[in-house]
Design an enzyme around this catalytic site. Sequence first.
Site, short mmCIF file in Angstrom:
data_model
loop_
_atom_site.label_atom_id
_atom_site.label_comp_id
_atom_site.label_asym_id
_atom_site.label_seq_id
_atom_site.Cartn_x
_atom_site.Cartn_y
_atom_site.Cartn_z
N GLU A 19 0.85 -1.19 0.00
CA GLU A 19 0.00 0.00 0.00
C GLU A 19 0.88 1.24 0.00
O GLU A 19 1.90 1.27 0.69
CB GLU A 19 -0.84 -0.06 1.28
CG GLU A 19 -1.71 1.12 1.55
CD GLU A 19 -2.47 0.97 2.86
OE1 GLU A 19 -3.28 0.04 2.99
OE2 GLU A 19 -2.25 1.81 3.74
N THR A 50 -3.81 4.80 -0.80
CA THR A 50 -4.69 5.29 0.26
C THR A 50 -5.32 6.63 -0.12
O THR A 50 -4.88 7.31 -1.05
CB THR A 50 -3.92 5.50 1.59
OG1 THR A 50 -2.95 6.53 1.39
CG2 THR A 50 -3.23 4.23 2.05
N HIS A 94 -8.43 3.59 -2.43
CA HIS A 94 -9.23 3.54 -1.21
C HIS A 94 -10.30 4.62 -1.33
O HIS A 94 -10.00 5.78 -1.64
CB HIS A 94 -8.35 3.77 0.02
CG HIS A 94 -7.45 2.61 0.30
ND1 HIS A 94 -6.73 2.47 1.46
CD2 HIS A 94 -7.16 1.51 -0.46
CE1 HIS A 94 -6.04 1.34 1.42
NE2 HIS A 94 -6.27 0.75 0.26
N GLY A 125 -13.19 5.76 6.97
CA GLY A 125 -12.32 6.88 7.31
C GLY A 125 -12.44 7.18 8.80
O GLY A 125 -13.33 6.66 9.48
N ASP A 126 -11.52 8.00 9.29
CA ASP A 126 -11.51 8.32 10.72
C ASP A 126 -12.15 9.68 10.97
O ASP A 126 -12.39 10.45 10.05
CB ASP A 126 -10.06 8.32 11.23
CG ASP A 126 -9.54 6.89 11.36
OD1 ASP A 126 -10.30 6.04 11.87
OD2 ASP A 126 -8.42 6.64 10.94
N ALA A 144 -19.00 2.14 6.47
CA ALA A 144 -18.44 1.55 5.25
C ALA A 144 -19.47 0.65 4.56
O ALA A 144 -19.50 0.56 3.34
CB ALA A 144 -17.18 0.76 5.60
N TYR A 179 -10.50 -6.11 11.56
CA TYR A 179 -9.66 -5.75 12.71
C TYR A 179 -9.45 -6.94 13.65
O TYR A 179 -10.30 -7.23 14.49
CB TYR A 179 -10.31 -4.58 13.48
CG TYR A 179 -10.51 -3.37 12.59
CD1 TYR A 179 -9.55 -2.37 12.54
CD2 TYR A 179 -11.63 -3.27 11.77
CE1 TYR A 179 -9.71 -1.28 11.69
CE2 TYR A 179 -11.80 -2.18 10.92
CZ TYR A 179 -10.83 -1.20 10.89
OH TYR A 179 -10.98 -0.12 10.04
N HIS A 183 -12.04 -3.08 16.00
CA HIS A 183 -11.94 -1.64 15.70
C HIS A 183 -12.04 -0.88 17.02
O HIS A 183 -12.78 -1.27 17.92
CB HIS A 183 -13.08 -1.24 14.75
CG HIS A 183 -13.02 0.21 14.37
ND1 HIS A 183 -13.86 1.14 14.92
CD2 HIS A 183 -12.20 0.88 13.52
CE1 HIS A 183 -13.57 2.34 14.40
NE2 HIS A 183 -12.57 2.20 13.55
N LYS A 305 7.85 4.55 2.23
CA LYS A 305 9.28 4.18 2.10
C LYS A 305 9.36 2.68 1.84
O LYS A 305 8.73 1.89 2.52
CB LYS A 305 10.03 4.48 3.41
CG LYS A 305 10.18 5.96 3.71
CD LYS A 305 11.52 6.48 3.20
CE LYS A 305 11.76 7.93 3.51
NZ LYS A 305 10.97 8.86 2.71
P1 FAD Z 1 -16.82 0.61 9.44
O1 FAD Z 1 -16.83 -0.75 8.86
O2 FAD Z 1 -17.92 1.52 9.03
O3 FAD Z 1 -16.73 0.47 11.00
C1 FAD Z 1 -16.46 1.58 11.83
C2 FAD Z 1 -16.98 1.33 13.23
O4 FAD Z 1 -18.40 1.36 13.22
C3 FAD Z 1 -16.61 -0.06 13.79
O5 FAD Z 1 -16.39 0.09 15.17
C4 FAD Z 1 -17.84 -0.90 13.54
O6 FAD Z 1 -17.95 -1.98 14.47
C5 FAD Z 1 -18.94 0.13 13.72
N1 FAD Z 1 -20.17 -0.11 12.96
C6 FAD Z 1 -20.27 -0.52 11.69
N2 FAD Z 1 -21.57 -0.55 11.32
C7 FAD Z 1 -22.29 -0.14 12.37
C8 FAD Z 1 -23.69 0.07 12.63
N3 FAD Z 1 -24.61 -0.20 11.69
N4 FAD Z 1 -24.06 0.53 13.86
C9 FAD Z 1 -23.14 0.78 14.83
N5 FAD Z 1 -21.80 0.60 14.64
C10 FAD Z 1 -21.39 0.15 13.44
N6 FAD Z 1 -8.39 5.39 6.55
C11 FAD Z 1 -8.24 6.43 5.69
O7 FAD Z 1 -8.60 7.57 6.03
N7 FAD Z 1 -7.72 6.25 4.44
C12 FAD Z 1 -7.33 5.04 3.99
O8 FAD Z 1 -6.87 4.92 2.85
C13 FAD Z 1 -7.45 3.92 4.87
N8 FAD Z 1 -7.07 2.67 4.50
C14 FAD Z 1 -7.24 1.61 5.35
C15 FAD Z 1 -6.88 0.32 4.92
C16 FAD Z 1 -7.05 -0.77 5.78
C17 FAD Z 1 -6.66 -2.13 5.32
C18 FAD Z 1 -7.56 -0.57 7.09
C19 FAD Z 1 -7.71 -1.73 8.03
C20 FAD Z 1 -7.92 0.70 7.52
C21 FAD Z 1 -7.78 1.80 6.65
N9 FAD Z 1 -8.15 3.10 7.04
C22 FAD Z 1 -8.00 4.15 6.17
C23 FAD Z 1 -8.64 3.35 8.40
C24 FAD Z 1 -10.19 3.27 8.50
O9 FAD Z 1 -10.77 4.31 7.75
C25 FAD Z 1 -10.53 3.41 9.98
O10 FAD Z 1 -10.09 2.27 10.68
C26 FAD Z 1 -11.98 3.74 10.31
O11 FAD Z 1 -12.03 4.18 11.67
C27 FAD Z 1 -12.96 2.59 10.18
O12 FAD Z 1 -13.16 2.27 8.87
P2 FAD Z 1 -14.05 0.97 8.46
O13 FAD Z 1 -14.14 0.98 7.00
O14 FAD Z 1 -13.55 -0.23 9.14
O15 FAD Z 1 -15.47 1.41 9.09
#
Ligand code: FAD
Length: 317
Positions: A19, A50, A94, A125-126, A144, A179, A183, A305
């Site tokens: 990545e 990303t 992404h 996203g965060d 997501a 995770y 998460h 890097k």
């Molecule tokens: P989700 O799947 O939406 O989950 C987020 C939280 O919500 C979890 O705690 C889940 O249990 C909870 N949840 C889900 N659905 C519900 C619901 N219906 N009701 C209540 N709770 C719910 N971030 C970036 O900004 N850019 C990137 O390019 C990027 N790349 C990544 C690549 C990988 C491989 C990984 C593992 C992470 C990456 N991230 C990136 C970080 C990611 O955006 C964060 O970890 C973010 O906080 C959660 O994203 P998610 O897609 O897992 O969210």
Amino acid sequence: MKITDHIKKSNGKTLFSFEIIPPKKGKNIQELYNNIDPLMEFNPPFIDVTTSREEYVYIEKEGLLDRKLTRMRPGTVGICAAIKHKYNVDTVPHVLCGGFTKEETEYLLVDCHYLGIDNVMALRGDAMSHQKYFEASNGGHKYAKDLVTQIQNLNCGKYLHDVMEATNKADFCIGVAGYPEKHLEAPSLQTDLKRLKEKVAAGADYVVTQMFFDNQKYFEFVEAAKKMGIHIPIIPGIKPIAVQRHLQLLPQVFRIDLPETLIHSVESCKTSKEVRQVGIEWAIQQSRELLAAGVPVLHYYSMGKSDNIQAIAKELF
Ligand code: FAD
């Protein structure tokens, strides 16, 4: 080609992928190429790019601080197209919920489709740095899973607002995040797995995991996911420790545990070069065990890097 097809075509042989992060705006793409070049000899079938959401930047103007909301690392789809063209390799942009409206996401996906990009990684996203919790953007998705649904709708020829009849459907292979240590916002690993299952039910084709440093966490996660009825490939994400500060930073940002032996080895280092070497050796040892377990892909977080990823790949691929 779809990631799932690359995995099928490999006939059980573990693939190598990594990545990268887009350069900051105003910087040259050549630096990115310089980091990709040494990794191409290991034949990655795909490279992830990303996306960073918008952030506040402060610009000093006549003694006053002016606050601007801007995306510092734009260009994910453009970079994917450039890399695909230059290296003849599949690229995975992404796609984020945070910072994008559903319309903007649709435009981005249409661009990807025109560019022949077959895979997208759907992520929430965060939260932004000034927010405690993630908030959906106005007109954007909250989870997501909803983004996966939008992409899956495009795969069925269903665009937003049903304004037109589609004669050309998209066919994206959709990746989502998983995770092994749950998460950070999830109340339990079981609940988080249920959410993962919802993403799969919405159309996710494969999972890439958050980094972990103890393989047992990954193996248990895969088992628990199977028990939950999740049967798509779960690709382990590996990050080599690169600086001493990672000992505090990674647990703080990602809420992951570091094994005592690794902490001790890093703390014993006298120079940053030694720390980087410990990170490489740990990742090699992790990767060897995962290879032996027959994981579909070993996916490395390069963080821009590539020297350490190259040193690891040399031992394994
Ligand atoms: P989700 O799947 O939406 O989950 C987020 C939280 O919500 C979890 O705690 C889940 O249990 C909870 N949840 C889900 N659905 C519900 C619901 N219906 N009701 C209540 N709770 C719910 N971030 C970036 O900004 N850019 C990137 O390019 C990027 N790349 C990544 C690549 C990988 C491989 C990984 C593992 C992470 C990456 N991230 C990136 C970080 C990611 O955006 C964060 O970890 C973010 O906080 C959660 O994203 P998610 O897609 O897992 O969210």
